[in-house]
Design a protein around this motif. Structure first.
Motif, PDB file in Angstrom:
ATOM      1  N   GLY A 131      23.930  30.708  57.369  1.00 18.94           N
ATOM      2  CA  GLY A 131      23.507  30.486  56.348  1.00 18.94           C
ATOM      3  C   GLY A 131      25.066  31.005  55.353  1.00 18.94           C
ATOM      4  N   GLU A 132      25.759  31.112  55.677  1.00 21.12           N
ATOM      5  CA  GLU A 132      26.925  31.712  55.037  1.00 21.12           C
ATOM      6  C   GLU A 132      27.731  30.286  54.289  1.00 21.12           C
ATOM      7  OE1 GLU A 132      29.065  33.166  58.136  1.00 21.12           O
ATOM      8  OE2 GLU A 132      28.110  34.908  58.081  1.00 21.12           O
ATOM      9  N   VAL A 133      27.026  29.346  54.472  1.00 20.93           N
ATOM     10  CA  VAL A 133      27.899  28.146  53.606  1.00 20.93           C
ATOM     11  C   VAL A 133      28.166  28.377  52.136  1.00 20.93           C
ATOM     12  CG1 VAL A 133      27.222  25.724  52.877  1.00 20.93           C
ATOM     13  CG2 VAL A 133      26.919  26.516  54.915  1.00 20.93           C
ATOM     14  N   GLU A 134      27.415  28.835  51.505  1.00 26.58           N
ATOM     15  CA  GLU A 134      27.063  29.315  49.668  1.00 26.58           C
ATOM     16  C   GLU A 134      28.345  30.360  49.476  1.00 26.58           C
ATOM     17  OE1 GLU A 134      26.373  27.424  47.541  1.00 26.58           O
ATOM     18  OE2 GLU A 134      25.542  26.235  49.036  1.00 26.58           O
ATOM     19  N   SER A 135      28.832  30.943  50.459  1.00 27.58           N
ATOM     20  CA  SER A 135      29.518  32.482  49.911  1.00 27.58           C
ATOM     21  C   SER A 135      31.246  31.486  50.819  1.00 27.58           C
ATOM     22  CB  SER A 135      29.781  33.445  50.976  1.00 27.58           C
ATOM     23  OG  SER A 135      29.739  33.420  52.095  1.00 27.58           O
ATOM     24  N   MET A 136      31.250  30.869  51.371  1.00 27.30           N
ATOM     25  CA  MET A 136      31.846  30.267  51.556  1.00 27.30           C
ATOM     26  C   MET A 136      32.774  29.514  51.027  1.00 27.30           C
ATOM     27  SD  MET A 136      34.542  30.937  54.071  1.00 27.30           S
ATOM     28  CE  MET A 136      34.527  31.262  55.241  1.00 27.30           C
ATOM     29  N   LEU A 137      31.967  28.706  50.213  1.00 25.67           N
ATOM     30  CA  LEU A 137      32.318  27.210  49.578  1.00 25.67           C
ATOM     31  C   LEU A 137      33.101  28.425  48.179  1.00 25.67           C
ATOM     32  CD1 LEU A 137      29.470  24.946  48.900  1.00 25.67           C
ATOM     33  CD2 LEU A 137      31.595  24.964  50.030  1.00 25.67           C
ATOM     34  N   GLU A 138      32.117  30.052  47.482  1.00 29.51           N
ATOM     35  CA  GLU A 138      32.967  30.299  46.553  1.00 29.51           C
ATOM     36  C   GLU A 138      34.013  30.830  46.888  1.00 29.51           C
ATOM     37  OE1 GLU A 138      32.649  32.863  43.047  1.00 29.51           O
ATOM     38  OE2 GLU A 138      31.412  31.109  43.668  1.00 29.51           O
ATOM     39  N   ARG A 139      34.195  31.490  47.996  1.00 35.72           N
ATOM     40  CA  ARG A 139      35.968  31.579  48.744  1.00 35.72           C
ATOM     41  C   ARG A 139      36.830  30.657  48.764  1.00 35.72           C
ATOM     42  NH1 ARG A 139      36.766  36.338  52.322  1.00 35.72           N
ATOM     43  NH2 ARG A 139      38.376  34.923  53.221  1.00 35.72           N
ATOM     44  N   LEU A 140      36.031  28.959  48.803  1.00 36.11           N
ATOM     45  CA  LEU A 140      37.010  27.753  48.577  1.00 36.11           C
ATOM     46  C   LEU A 140      37.596  27.736  47.679  1.00 36.11           C
ATOM     47  CD1 LEU A 140      35.769  25.550  52.305  1.00 36.11           C
ATOM     48  CD2 LEU A 140      37.722  27.013  51.844  1.00 36.11           C
ATOM     49  N   GLU A 141      36.689  28.328  46.764  1.00 33.34           N
ATOM     50  CA  GLU A 141      36.971  27.119  45.206  1.00 33.34           C
ATOM     51  C   GLU A 141      37.662  28.332  44.705  1.00 33.34           C
ATOM     52  OE1 GLU A 141      34.337  26.039  41.244  1.00 33.34           O
ATOM     53  OE2 GLU A 141      33.393  27.207  42.870  1.00 33.34           O
ATOM     54  N   HIS A 142      37.396  29.799  44.930  1.00 35.21           N
ATOM     55  CA  HIS A 142      38.580  30.583  43.698  1.00 35.21           C
ATOM     56  C   HIS A 142      39.136  31.497  44.606  1.00 35.21           C
ATOM     57  CE1 HIS A 142      35.535  29.943  41.157  1.00 35.21           C
ATOM     58  NE2 HIS A 142      34.001  30.015  41.237  1.00 35.21           N
ATOM     59  N   GLY A 143      39.302  31.543  46.165  1.00 40.10           N
ATOM     60  CA  GLY A 143      39.809  31.829  47.039  1.00 40.10           C
ATOM     61  C   GLY A 143      41.542  31.936  46.794  1.00 40.10           C
ATOM     62  N   PRO A 144      42.505  32.366  47.774  1.00 36.82           N
ATOM     63  CA  PRO A 144      43.506  31.437  47.860  1.00 36.82           C
ATOM     64  C   PRO A 144      44.185  30.778  48.614  1.00 36.82           C
ATOM     65  CG  PRO A 144      43.721  33.348  49.874  1.00 36.82           C
ATOM     66  CD  PRO A 144      42.396  33.118  48.657  1.00 36.82           C
ATOM     67  N   VAL A 145      45.013  30.087  47.803  1.00 40.12           N
ATOM     68  CA  VAL A 145      46.074  28.435  48.784  1.00 40.12           C
ATOM     69  C   VAL A 145      46.348  28.943  50.099  1.00 40.12           C
ATOM     70  CG1 VAL A 145      48.321  26.880  48.168  1.00 40.12           C
ATOM     71  CG2 VAL A 145      46.838  27.915  45.709  1.00 40.12           C
ATOM     72  N   THR A 146      45.838  29.805  50.546  1.00 43.88           N
ATOM     73  CA  THR A 146      46.648  29.930  51.949  1.00 43.88           C
ATOM     74  C   THR A 146      44.765  30.281  52.306  1.00 43.88           C
ATOM     75  OG1 THR A 146      46.583  32.731  51.313  1.00 43.88           O
ATOM     76  CG2 THR A 146      48.488  31.358  51.524  1.00 43.88           C
ATOM     77  N   CYS A 147      45.039  29.750  53.847  1.00 41.60           N
ATOM     78  CA  CYS A 147      43.838  30.218  54.518  1.00 41.60           C
ATOM     79  C   CYS A 147      42.920  30.696  53.793  1.00 41.60           C
ATOM     80  CB  CYS A 147      43.990  30.381  55.897  1.00 41.60           C
ATOM     81  SG  CYS A 147      42.845  30.106  56.859  1.00 41.60           S
ATOM     82  N   THR A 148      41.381  30.755  53.317  1.00 48.17           N
ATOM     83  CA  THR A 148      40.204  32.082  52.793  1.00 48.17           C
ATOM     84  C   THR A 148      40.266  32.455  54.387  1.00 48.17           C
ATOM     85  OG1 THR A 148      38.999  30.165  54.016  1.00 48.17           O
ATOM     86  CG2 THR A 148      40.191  30.563  51.167  1.00 48.17           C
ATOM     87  N   GLN A 149      40.282  31.935  55.409  1.00 46.59           N
ATOM     88  CA  GLN A 149      39.689  33.200  56.854  1.00 46.59           C
ATOM     89  C   GLN A 149      40.577  34.192  56.886  1.00 46.59           C
ATOM     90  OE1 GLN A 149      36.705  31.606  58.241  1.00 46.59           O
ATOM     91  NE2 GLN A 149      37.314  30.488  56.180  1.00 46.59           N
ATOM     92  N   TYR A 150      41.905  34.477  56.483  1.00 45.45           N
ATOM     93  CA  TYR A 150      43.221  35.371  57.211  1.00 45.45           C
ATOM     94  C   TYR A 150      42.840  36.796  55.969  1.00 45.45           C
ATOM     95  CZ  TYR A 150      47.177  38.390  56.825  1.00 45.45           C
ATOM     96  OH  TYR A 150      48.137  39.233  57.438  1.00 45.45           O
TER      97      TYR A 150
END
Length: 205
Positions: free
Chosen positions: A66-85
């Motif tokens: 159930g973490e898709v929405e939070s990940m989509l938020e990270r992908l949209e507003h997070g850094p250009v570098t890998c969001t998993q770091y």
């Protein structure tokens, strides 16, 4: 229930990941090469690319948890570098991968992989960090790899395996965040279609 097609494909990819992990571990023991504890230098590169197929295990995990929405938020507003770091505050080169078990091929092999030269011989490709801290070992390791005295995981065959498993999704590479977004979209669309089909079946009864 998540689309069985993507689940089966993901399991095949995970099996390959486990095989590569064993190969890397064996090479690390033979060569004595080790990443510095907590090193995240390679994770900060804006040039990390992977295939959509390699990101399916993570996409499925996000849906299951159930973490898709939070990940989509990270992908949209997070850094250009890998969001998993996730870097240690104040120390950008120190950190951890938030989904280490689901990291793609390049992340698994980086610093511990080889390639073939024009003569077809395997050569060791150490990362910049290891080139600095283990410079005295690299020449000897490369010599052993070149002569076949030491086995080393090769990047191109690993990518060929991904292409065999994933078909078109395992062929073309994208920046890692874009590949993850595309994997999420594919799994999400499949889930919507499954849910719609199940609803229509219930209405037909």
């Amino acid at each position: 229930m998540l689309n069985q097609r993507w689940t089966r494909l993901s399991l095949q990819i995970v099996e390959l990941y486990q095989e590569l992990d064993r190969d890397v571990a064996a090479f690390a023991v033979q060569s004595g090469m080790r990443c510095p504890s907590g090193c995240g230098a390679c994770c900060r590169s804006p040039h990390v690319e992977t295939t959509v197929a390699e990101m399916l295990p993570l996409a499925l995990l996000l849906f299951e948890n159930g973490e898709v929405e939070s990940m989509l938020e990270r992908l949209e507003h997070g850094p250009v570098t890998c969001t998993q770091y996730e870097a240690v505050p104040g120390h950008p080169d120190q950190g951890r991968c938030l989904n280490y078990a689901q990291r793609p091929v390049l992340c698994r092999l980086f610093g511990f992989m080889g390639s073939r030269d024009k003569a077809g011989q395997s050569r060791y490709g150490a990362c910049k960090v290891l080139q600095t801290i283990a410079a005295d070992r690299i020449e000897a390791v490369d010599a052993d790899v070149k002569t076949g005295a030491m086995d080393i995981p090769l990047l191109i065959p690993a990518h060929e395996r991904i292409a065999e498993i994933g078909g078109p999704l395992g062929t073309d590479t994208l920046p890692i965040n874009q590949a993850l977004l595309r994997a999420i979209e594919i799994v999400g669309l499949s889930q919507q279609l499954e849910d719609l089909g199940a609803e229509e079946s219930r209405e037909a009864l």
